[in-house]
Design a protein around this motif. Structure first.
Motif, PDB file in Angstrom:
ATOM      1  N   TYR A  16       8.110 -17.529  -5.292  1.00 23.78           N
ATOM      2  CA  TYR A  16       8.928 -16.869  -6.403  1.00 23.78           C
ATOM      3  C   TYR A  16       9.225 -17.913  -7.309  1.00 23.78           C
TER       4      TYR A  16
ATOM      5  N   GLN B 242      14.052 -11.925  -3.693  1.00 21.73           N
ATOM      6  CA  GLN B 242      13.348 -10.895  -3.129  1.00 21.73           C
ATOM      7  C   GLN B 242      14.076  -9.874  -2.476  1.00 21.73           C
TER       8      GLN B 242
ATOM      9  N   SER C  56       1.781 -12.625  -0.941  1.00 22.75           N
ATOM     10  CA  SER C  56       2.619 -12.703   0.412  1.00 22.75           C
ATOM     11  C   SER C  56       2.150 -13.834   1.376  1.00 22.75           C
TER      12      SER C  56
ATOM     13  N   THR D  62       0.873 -20.086   0.491  1.00 21.96           N
ATOM     14  CA  THR D  62       1.623 -21.121   0.764  1.00 21.96           C
ATOM     15  C   THR D  62       1.515 -21.883  -0.683  1.00 21.96           C
TER      16      THR D  62
ATOM     17  N   ILE E 114       6.759  -9.095   1.653  1.00 16.87           N
ATOM     18  CA  ILE E 114       7.545 -10.148   1.677  1.00 16.87           C
ATOM     19  C   ILE E 114       6.865 -11.381   1.051  1.00 16.87           C
ATOM     20  N   ILE E 115       7.618 -11.864   0.111  1.00 18.37           N
ATOM     21  CA  ILE E 115       7.177 -13.136  -0.518  1.00 18.37           C
ATOM     22  C   ILE E 115       8.158 -14.204  -0.494  1.00 18.37           C
ATOM     23  N   SER E 116       7.843 -15.341  -0.055  1.00 20.89           N
ATOM     24  CA  SER E 116       8.807 -16.415  -0.090  1.00 20.89           C
ATOM     25  C   SER E 116       9.419 -16.696  -1.200  1.00 20.89           C
ATOM     26  N   GLU E 117      10.857 -17.368  -1.171  1.00 21.76           N
ATOM     27  CA  GLU E 117      11.357 -17.685  -2.187  1.00 21.76           C
ATOM     28  C   GLU E 117      10.562 -18.746  -2.993  1.00 21.76           C
ATOM     29  N   ASP E 118       9.984 -19.510  -2.161  1.00 24.76           N
ATOM     30  CA  ASP E 118       9.252 -20.807  -2.439  1.00 24.76           C
ATOM     31  C   ASP E 118       8.244 -20.294  -3.823  1.00 24.76           C
TER      32      ASP E 118
END
Length: 98
Positions: A78, A92, A39, A42, A72-76
């Motif tokens: 994933y 997400q 989460s 970067t 919440i995990i960024s689409e980037d």
């Protein structure tokens, strides 16, 4: 799972800003630990952070957490996980393959 140790104190403090890292247990709290790292990481540091947690957890475990976390995990993240580690790219919003 081969769990011996993982020095959470070496991870950026933002990952575990609201917990006492000394109270975390790798076996008991693996889902929380991996979720937080995914989460708060970067794109720039993802591979390094994955390498660190892979010293203790199988990629299957990391994938399971990625698929089921409520963090919440960024689409980037994933997308990069999908491309780099050959796992499905999960949306997400609903945690289903895209």
């Amino acid at each position: 799972m081969n769990i011996t140790s993982l020095n959470l104190a070496e991870m950026p403090r933002v990952f575990f800003w609201d917990v006492d890292i000394e109270s975390l247990d790798l076996k008991r709290d693996y889902f929380f630990i991996i979720s937080r790292i995914l989460s708060f990481t970067t794109v720039e540091f993802l591979c390094n952070n994955i390498d660190i947690i892979r010293t203790q957890f199988d990629m299957q475990i990391i994938q399971q957490v990625l698929e089921n976390t409520s963090e919440i995990i960024s689409e980037d993240i994933y997308k990069l996980m999908s491309e780099t580690y050959d796992i499905p790219n999960y949306s997400q919003c609903v945690n289903i393959p895209v």
